[in-house]
Design an enzyme around this catalytic site. Structure first.
Site, PDB file in Angstrom:
ATOM      1  N   SER A 198       0.975  -1.223   0.207  1.00 22.44           N
ATOM      2  CA  SER A 198       0.099   0.026   0.017  1.00 22.44           C
ATOM      3  C   SER A 198       0.840   1.234  -0.014  1.00 22.44           C
ATOM      4  O   SER A 198       1.861   1.273  -1.144  1.00 22.44           O
ATOM      5  CB  SER A 198      -1.023  -0.025   1.320  1.00 22.44           C
ATOM      6  OG  SER A 198      -2.128   0.887   1.081  1.00 22.44           O
ATOM      7  N   ASP A 404      -8.410  -6.644  -4.955  1.00 25.98           N
ATOM      8  CA  ASP A 404      -8.203  -5.307  -4.360  1.00 25.98           C
ATOM      9  C   ASP A 404      -9.047  -4.219  -5.234  1.00 25.98           C
ATOM     10  O   ASP A 404      -8.918  -4.042  -6.627  1.00 25.98           O
ATOM     11  CB  ASP A 404      -6.749  -4.909  -4.615  1.00 25.98           C
ATOM     12  CG  ASP A 404      -6.590  -3.672  -3.855  1.00 25.98           C
ATOM     13  OD1 ASP A 404      -7.265  -3.015  -3.370  1.00 25.98           O
ATOM     14  OD2 ASP A 404      -5.126  -3.342  -3.820  1.00 25.98           O
ATOM     15  N   HIS A 476      -5.884  -6.881  -1.219  1.00 24.64           N
ATOM     16  CA  HIS A 476      -4.926  -5.613  -0.817  1.00 24.64           C
ATOM     17  C   HIS A 476      -3.717  -6.181  -0.408  1.00 24.64           C
ATOM     18  O   HIS A 476      -2.718  -5.732  -0.401  1.00 24.64           O
ATOM     19  CB  HIS A 476      -5.360  -4.464  -0.170  1.00 24.64           C
ATOM     20  CG  HIS A 476      -4.695  -3.184  -0.109  1.00 24.64           C
ATOM     21  ND1 HIS A 476      -4.394  -2.461  -1.427  1.00 24.64           N
ATOM     22  CD2 HIS A 476      -4.038  -2.399   0.800  1.00 24.64           C
ATOM     23  CE1 HIS A 476      -3.843  -1.384  -0.850  1.00 24.64           C
ATOM     24  NE2 HIS A 476      -3.648  -1.459   0.320  1.00 24.64           N
TER      25      HIS A 476
END
Length: 510
Positions: A198, A404, A476
C-alpha cells in the site's frame, strides 16, 4: 491481457550505536539463566542492550506455543528525528539467511507493521474470525531474518508526534534508526531487502534510494525491494480510471442494478477512462503515450466513489481491500474494521506492550494522527526514485491482488507502461506468464490441512530488473489471502529460485 483492457479477454485461472539514548522510559527485562543458556543467535554473549530487547517467546500473551527467538523495543531516529521507532525482530533458523535481513513496512500512511506480522507473514497469526493465534506454516522467518518496524513516528507503537513533510524526511529518519539497529545486532554487511504494501509503495522506494545514496554497504547493503498493491502514482490512475472496467469484470460480485450499470458505463465512455487504459496497456507501450483523463474537470468522471457507495448499499460490509467479503464483519484482534465486534485490540493490551518493552501506548492499527499534516510533498514514487532503485538493484517486485478494489492492477500496469528504466519505457511484452506455486505436503497427504494455495495462482513477468506479479484470489494484502504466492515471491526476491515459473519445491519447507 488484463480485465481493464476490455477489448480482449482475460488470462483467468483457466490457464490452469551512534546515539543510543532513549527519549522515553521503557520496561526493562531480566533474562533468566535458563534463557541465557539456550542457543539464541543474538543473545549469545549478550550485551546489556541486547538483553533489554529480548522477548520471552515461551510465554507471550495469549499465544499457546513458543514463538521463538525475537527482540523488540524502541531505538532513536535522531538526529533527523527527535523520537524513537518500534521494531520487532525475528531471527531465522534457516542457515541460508545467516547474512541477510528483510524489513517489512505497512502503509497508511500511519498504519502499523504489526498488522503484517499478526495477519500476513509473521511466525504466528491471529486472523479475523479466529479464536486464538496459530503457527504460520508460511512464515517469512522460514526463509529470512525479518524485522517489522512502525514508522514514521506516530505510527503503531512508535510514540510521539510526526515530524515529516515528505518522503525524504521519512528516509532520513529511517536511516538514522536503521544504522543503530544494525550496530546493536551486529549485522554489518548483511544483505538487506525491503518489503511492504500500500503506502509503502511510497515509503520503500524513497527509503531504498536513501540506502543507495548512503554509499555504506556496512549498514545499507540493499539488494532488492518488493511493494504490493502499492501507491506509486496518483490516485486517479491507480483507482479512478480503472474502476468501471473492474466493476464490469466483477459485475456478478457487485450485483448492482441495470440502471446504475448503464449510467456508470455511459460516464466511463464520456470521460474516456477505459479508452485510456486500452491505449496504455499495449506492449511495447505506444510511442505517444495517452494522457489520462482529468476527473476533476467533470464530476461525472469521479466514478470510483460512486461505485463504492453503491456497493455499500447492496453489501453493507463491502470491503474495498478484498471485494468478495460479505456480512457479517468478523471479529478482528487488530481492530479492523472498527465496526467489528471482538476481544479488543491485541497490541493495545498492557501485557502485550510490556512483553514488547514499550511504555503504555494508545495503540491503533492505523493511527488517527495525521502523518503528513500538510500532505506528502513528494512525487509519486514511479515519477521519482523507483526507476533508479530498479536500475541499482535489478531486483524489484511489484505484486498485486486481483480482488483489491482500492488500487487496481491495471492502474499499476498503466503506470509501469509510462515509466522508463534501464534504457526503455514500460514492458515490451505482455505480462502473461504464470505464477507457479508448488504443491505442499499438507495438500497431498491431508486436503483438510490449511495451506496457502498451489498451482497457477496468478501471473509473473520480468523485464530489465522489474517483476510484475498478480495474484488471482488476493486482495490488498497478498500474504493474508494467498500466503503461498507471497512466500514464493519472497523466495524469488531473495534469489532462492531463478524465476516465478520455477516448478521446483519450496526452498525451505514450512
Amino acid at each position: 491481457m488484463y480485465f481493464l483492457n476490455t477489448s480482449i479477454s482475460l488470462i483467468v485461472a483457466a490457464t490452469l550505536v551512534g546515539n543510543s539514548h532513549a527519549t522515553t522510559s521503557r520496561p526493562r527485562l531480566v533474562v533468566s539463566e535458563a534463557d541465557k543458556s539456550k542457543e539464541f543467535q543474538f543473545l549469545t554473549n549478550a550485551t546489556e542492550i541486547e538483553i533489554e530487547f529480548f522477548v520471552n517467546g515461551t510465554d507471550f500473551p495469549s499465544v499457546p506455543f513458543d514463538i521463538g527467538e525475537s527482540y523488540a523495543g524502541l531505538l532513536p531516529n535522531t538526529p533527523y528525528g527527535d523520537s524513537e521507532l518500534f521494531f520487532w525482530f525475528f531471527p531465522s533458523l534457516n542457515p541460508v539467511a545467516k547474512n541477510e535481513i528483510t524489513i517489512w513496512l505497512q502503509g497508511g500512511p500511519g498504519c502499523s507493521s504489526l498488522d503484517g506480522l499478526l495477519q500476513e507473514n509473521g511466525p504466528f497469526l491471529w486472523q479475523s474470525g479466529t479464536y486464538q493465534p496459530v503457527r504460520n506454516m508460511y512464515s517469512w522467518t522460514n526463509l529470512t531474518n525479518i524485522v517489522y518496524i512502525d514508522q514514521p513516528v506516530g505510527t503503531g507503537l512508535s510514540p510521539g508526534k510526526p515530524t515529516v513533510d515528505n518522503e525524504v524526511d521519512i528516509s532520513n529518519q529511517f536511516n538514522d534508526f536503521w544504522r543503530r539497529f544494525i550496530d546493536v545486532f551486529e549485522m554489518q554487511g548483511y544483505k538487506m531487502y525491503l518489503a511492504g504494501e500500500s503506502y509503502a509503495g511510497m515509503y520503500i522506494p524513497y527509503i531504498a534510494e536513501g540506502f543507495i545514496e548512503q554509499n555504506d554497504t556496512e549498514h545499507f547493503n540493499l539488494k532488492g525491494i518488493q511493494i504490493n498493491d502499492p501507491t506509486i502514482n496518483e490516485q486517479n490512475i491507480l483507482a479512478n480510471v480503472p474502476a468501471v472496467a473492474a466493476l464490469n469484470h466483477f459485475s456478478s460480485v457487485f450485483s448492482l442494478n441495470e440502471t446504475f450499470m448503464k449510467d456508470i458505463n455511459a460516464r466511463d465512455e464520456k470521460c474516456g477512462l477505459t479508452k485510456f487504459l486500452n491505449e496504455a496497456l499495449t506492449y511495447p507501450p505506444p510511442k505517444n503515450f495517452p494522457v489520462a483523463p482529468n476527473p476533476y474537470a467533470d464530476p461525472d468522471c469521479l466514478v470510483w466513489y460512486d461505485i463504492v457507495s453503491a456497493a455499500q448499499l447492496v453489501n453493507p460490509c463491502f470491503n474495498m481491500y478484498h471485494l468478495t467479503d460479505f456480512c457479517p464483519y468478523l471479529s478482528d484482534p487488530m481492530g479492523f474494521p472498527s465496526l467489528a465486534v471482538g476481544p479488543g485490540v491485541y497490541f493495545n493490551r498492557s501485557d502485550v506492550q510490556k512483553a514488547l518493552h514499550v511504555p503504555p501506548t494508545n495503540y491503533s492499527l492505523c493511527n488517527e494522527t495525521v502523518i503528513f499534516p500538510n500532505g506528502d510533498g513528494s512525487l509519486p514514487s514511479a515519477l521519482g526514485p523507483l526507476p533508479k532503485v530498479i536500475e541499482e538493484t535489478n531486483n524489484v517486485i511489484i505484486g498485486h491482488g486481483w480482488f483489491d478494489f482500492l488500487f487496481f492492477l491495471n492502474g499499476t500496469l498503466a503506470t509501469i507502461q509510462n515509466m522508463t528504466w534501464n534504457g526503455a519505457q514500460g514492458f515490451q511484452h505482455a505480462p502473461t506468464e504464470p505464477l507457479i506455486v508448488p504443491f505442499t505436503t499438507g495438500q497431498v497427504e491431508n486436503p483438510n490441512i490449511w495451506d496457502g494455495g498451489s498451482g497457477i495462482l496468478g501471473t509473473a513477468h520480468t523485464e530489465r530488473g522489474l517483476t510484475f506479479s498478480s495474484v488471482y484470489r488476493a486482495g490488498h494484502e497478498i500474504p493474508q489471502y494467498v500466503p503461498g504466492a507471497a512466500y514464493r515471491q519472497l523466495e524469488f526476491l531473495l534469489g532462492r529460485i531463478k524465476n516465478l515459473q520455477d516448478t521446483g519445491p519450496f526452498t525451505t519447507q514450512p
